[in-house]
Motif scaffolding. Structure first.
Motif, short mmCIF file in Angstrom:
data_model
loop_
_atom_site.label_atom_id
_atom_site.label_comp_id
_atom_site.label_asym_id
_atom_site.label_seq_id
_atom_site.Cartn_x
_atom_site.Cartn_y
_atom_site.Cartn_z
N LYS A 123 18.46 -10.93 12.39
CA LYS A 123 17.85 -12.18 12.80
C LYS A 123 18.94 -13.21 12.36
CE LYS A 123 12.91 -11.10 12.70
NZ LYS A 123 12.43 -10.86 14.01
N LEU A 124 19.29 -12.87 11.49
CA LEU A 124 20.72 -13.80 10.90
C LEU A 124 21.75 -13.87 12.15
CD1 LEU A 124 20.98 -13.34 6.95
CD2 LEU A 124 19.93 -15.29 8.29
N ALA A 125 21.90 -12.63 12.29
CA ALA A 125 23.17 -12.26 13.43
C ALA A 125 22.66 -13.15 14.85
CB ALA A 125 23.08 -10.73 13.46
N ARG A 126 21.52 -13.09 15.02
CA ARG A 126 21.14 -13.72 16.45
C ARG A 126 21.42 -15.48 16.13
NH1 ARG A 126 15.41 -13.53 18.93
NH2 ARG A 126 15.94 -15.02 20.75
N ALA A 161 27.70 -6.93 10.66
CA ALA A 161 29.02 -7.54 10.72
C ALA A 161 28.70 -8.80 10.18
CB ALA A 161 29.49 -7.52 12.40
N LEU A 162 28.18 -9.15 9.11
CA LEU A 162 27.78 -10.55 8.57
C LEU A 162 28.76 -10.77 7.38
CD1 LEU A 162 23.93 -10.56 8.98
CD2 LEU A 162 25.67 -11.79 10.27
N THR A 163 29.54 -9.84 6.71
CA THR A 163 30.15 -10.08 5.57
C THR A 163 31.00 -11.33 5.50
OG1 THR A 163 30.40 -7.63 5.51
CG2 THR A 163 31.65 -8.87 3.76
N ARG A 164 31.56 -11.70 6.56
CA ARG A 164 32.38 -12.80 6.47
C ARG A 164 31.85 -14.02 6.47
NH1 ARG A 164 36.49 -12.10 10.87
NH2 ARG A 164 37.47 -9.63 10.32
N LYS A 165 30.37 -14.01 6.88
CA LYS A 165 29.54 -15.17 7.08
C LYS A 165 29.23 -15.83 5.45
CE LYS A 165 29.79 -15.21 11.41
NZ LYS A 165 30.59 -15.79 12.18
N LYS A 166 29.61 -14.92 4.53
CA LYS A 166 29.37 -15.40 3.08
C LYS A 166 27.78 -15.70 2.84
CE LYS A 166 33.73 -16.04 1.52
NZ LYS A 166 34.31 -15.23 2.31
N ILE A 167 26.80 -15.06 3.63
CA ILE A 167 25.29 -15.26 3.36
C ILE A 167 25.04 -15.00 1.91
CG2 ILE A 167 23.05 -14.83 4.10
CD1 ILE A 167 24.36 -13.98 6.85
N GLU A 168 24.09 -15.74 1.21
CA GLU A 168 23.59 -15.44 -0.22
C GLU A 168 22.03 -15.19 -0.01
OE1 GLU A 168 23.94 -17.93 -3.51
OE2 GLU A 168 25.98 -18.25 -2.56
#
Ligand code: ADP
Length: 672
Positions: free
Chosen positions: A451-454, A412-419
């Protein structure tokens, strides 16, 4: 009091038994079972009706019938044969794998052609009205239909033309339906026969089925039933035409996409997908079920999965067929052949069912890491498609285009626009994984995502889109897991680097040799198989007989023992390709010249010092790249394999081809 309770209980049981059997009867009617199954079910029902419901056999019988009724005797999914769509699905899920995708599309094309071919029917009846009516109905369904007024005329027509199906009346002058059936059985290709009879009794039906008829229908014929029967036979024939092509076996190291390509094939065909692993399988009964006479008998895994998906034509993946338990009771090859061979699997009989279930519509795909240990008869029936190891560049591309976006979605990280930075992806591949496939890479990406989700959830304020670069990666995953030990190892006396092929792809090994006072013993350690042991003996004999070429004391072995060790003793190793690695370790030991560790060797050695070709060149070169090797020594006879490789595979490597040992001395020890 006790007596009264018992009486009430018995009444309850009887009432319950009544409803059980009523439900069963309704179920049987609804299920429209194939004729042979209907016969068995009828007999079993009769048996239950006569049995006391408190008898343990009664419950066993009820469960058995329930199971039979719940199987998809007729249900199947229609294949979607749109080639363009299939191509898009394969492309959108998988990068590269050109040959594999081509093979899958060819397979679908054959299927399309089969489904477009006309289905030809011969209708035989001495009553003209019956004959023309039936022909009319079938023509309307799109079949090509020819008619004959009696058995003899039918034989004449069958000589002129081959039919897929013969629908014949039973009672006819001159030659009756059963005689026609006997004649048709001798024909090649053999048509299916359906008998239509006004005198349908159980005994004629059984007789017809035993003689090889596909089905029988009572007169007056029910039009829906006849349409369904003909359609069933046509579909079966199509499935058979397709499954006659060999079963596909996807072979390659773990994580190279075997399972996911299987999944995509199912998606492209719009079929259900089933996967069972055969790793560690011990007993035939796990696949074929136990006889009902055993307490707690159960059907096998094949039939169970078919029941679970509810259709008789799923894509069925038999994973890891090379890992069937060593202690398998029974012959695994013969069980697998019975399942995979379309001639045999039409009548696959699970021990629990005790009636054949037609598996010919199932599209089986087997997977294996290495096929060399599979039994010959099994290999014969399969078309092995090799899934190669991925190059570093391919891994990077797949990570960026498929794995990272997928893991982002799943976390569920798609919207966070992580690169992910370029360097971070390369670091992930080089420092955190060491594999031919992509399994660990995907796992590491999943760990980063978790880890990013956290971080997002625990942060008090809204975080801007994060950028994962090399230093952030190290903070998230900890220090690097693998380093290029080979590249930094320098030179050592008596130690050389080799390349071998295992079921995990190419691998790097080191060979260590030591000498001590003793009595002419060659000690070999490191879980070496017999071929590898022989290679070591050949290497020693070669040096003893050619000591002068290398300026070695010819008596070096007189009062010594030599020990050759290949570390990772817990992993068993075998094969001839370590021959030249061992010989160079011995030469280094006996001449005291340190060997370059960043030179990796592979090749079989003969007693006269010639180098014979070996397999798995591509995988070995990729393993050398991963480990930071600079120079790879290969047999000259493998030159063609090297020429056929993509530039990526040899990038950063100097490839030296050799056909005899002496010429390697300068490369391995350096010119000085
Ligand atoms: P195998 O069955 O060979 O062990 P999998 O099919 O489980 O491998 O593949 C492992 C992972 O790598 C899966 O998530 C799969 O989608 C992915 N993968 C493998 N090959 C490719 C490819 N060519 N393109 C995109 N993803 C791939």
């Amino acid at each position: 009091m006790v007596f009264f309770w018992k009486a009430e209980n018995t009444e309850n049981e009887e009432a319950q038994a009544g409803t059980d059997l009523d439900d069963l009867r309704k179920g049987i009617e609804k299920a429209k079972l194939p004729a042979p199954v209907a016969l068995v079910v009828g007999k079993e029902l009769e048996r239950l009706e006569k049995m006391d419901s408190s008898n343990p056999d009664y419950t066993i019988g009820l469960n058995y019938m329930d199971y039979l009724l719940s199987l998809p005797w007729h249900s199947f999914t229609e294949d979607n044969l749109d080639l363009k769509r299939a191509e898009n699905i394969l492309e959108s899920h998988h990068h590269g794998l050109r040959l594999i995708k081509e093979r899958v599309l060819e397979y679908l094309s054959v299927r399309t052609l089969c489904s477009l071919a006309d289905f030809q029917i011969l209708v035989v009846d001495d009553e003209e009205i019956a004959r023309t009516n039936l022909a009319y109905i079938l023509k309307k369904e799109g079949y090509r239909v020819v008619t004959a007024g009696n058995g003899l005329e039918a034989v004449k027509k069958m000589k002129e033309h081959s039919f897929d199906l013969v629908l014949t009346d039973l009672k006819m002058e001159g030659m009756d339906g059963i005689q026609l059936l006997e004649y048709a059985k001798q024909q090649e290709p053999r048509p299916e026969i359906v008998l239509i009879t006004g005198y349908a009794t159980v005994s004629t039906a059984v007789d017809a089925l035993q003689k090889g008829a596909a089905h029988y229908l009572p007169k007056p014929v029910d039009l829906d039933e006849i349409r369904a029967t003909v359609r069933g036979i046509r579909d079966k024939k199509r499935h058979l035409q397709m499954t006659r092509s060999p079963v596909l076996c996807f072979a390659g190291p773990p994580g190279t996409g075997k399972t996911s390509v299987g999944c995509s094939i199912a998606e492209a065909l719009e079929r259900e997908f089933v996967r069972i692993s055969l790793a560690g399988l011990r007993d035939e009964a796990e696949l074929r079920g136990h006889r009902r006479t055993y307490v707690g008998a159960m059907p096998g895994r094949i039939i169970n999965e078919i029941k679970r998906v509810g259709v008789k034509n799923p894509v069925f993946m038999l994973d890891e067929i090379d890992k069937i338990g060593q202690d398998f009771r029974g012959d695994p090859a013969s069980v697998l052949l019975e399942i995979l061979d379309p001639e045999q699997n039409q009548r696959f009989t699970d021990n629990y069912l005790d009636i054949p279930f037609d598996l010919s519509g199932v599209m089986f795909i087997a997977t294996a890491n290495a096929v060399d240990k599979l039994p010959e008869p099994l290999l014969d029936r399969m078309e092995v498609i090799y899934f190669p190891s991925y190059t570093a560049r391919e891994k990077k591309m797949i990570a960026e285009q498929y794995l990272i976006p997928r893991q982002m979605r799943e976390h569920a990280l798609t919207r966070k626009k992580i690169e992910f930075s370029d360097g971070a992806v390369t670091k992930l591949i080089q420092d955190y994984t060491l594999e031919a496939g992509l399994r660990n890479l995907e796992r590491q990406i999943a760990t980063v995502c978790r880890k990013l989700a956290r971080i997002y959830v625990q942060s008090e304020q809204d975080l801007p889109p994060l950028r994962v670069d090399e230093s952030m990666l190290e903070r998230l995953l900890g220090p690097r897991k693998f380093r290029h030990e080979i590249a930094v190892a320098g030179r050592q006396v008596g130690v050389t680097t080799g390349l071998v092929w295992t079921e995990f792809g190419g691998e790097i090994i080191s060979v260590e040799a030591g000498i001590m006072n003793g009595s002419q013993q060659l000690i070999l350690t490191g879980s070496l198989g017999s071929v590898l042991r022989e290679s070591a003996q050949t290497a020693l004999s070669y040096i003893r007989s050619h000591a002068d070429i290398f300026s070695i004391d010819p008596d070096f072995f007189a009062r010594s023992d030599i020990h050759v060790h290949i570390p990772s003793g817990a992993v068993s190793k075998d094969g001839p390709s370590a021959g030249i690695t061992i010989v160079m370790a011995l030469i280094s030991l006996l001449t005291k010249r340190p060997a370059r560790r960043d030179v990796a060797l592979t090749g079989e050695l003969t007693l006269s010092g010639r180098i014979l070709p070996v397999s798995g060149i591509r995988d070995k070169l990729l393993a050398a790249q991963r480990a930071g090797v600079k120079v790879v020594i290969l047999p000259l006879a493998n030159e063609v394999d090297v020429q056929g490789l993509e530039a990526d595979v040899t990038e950063g490597l100097e490839v030296v081809l050799a056909d005899e040992v002496q010429s390697l001395v300068d490369v391995v020890f350096g010119k000085d």
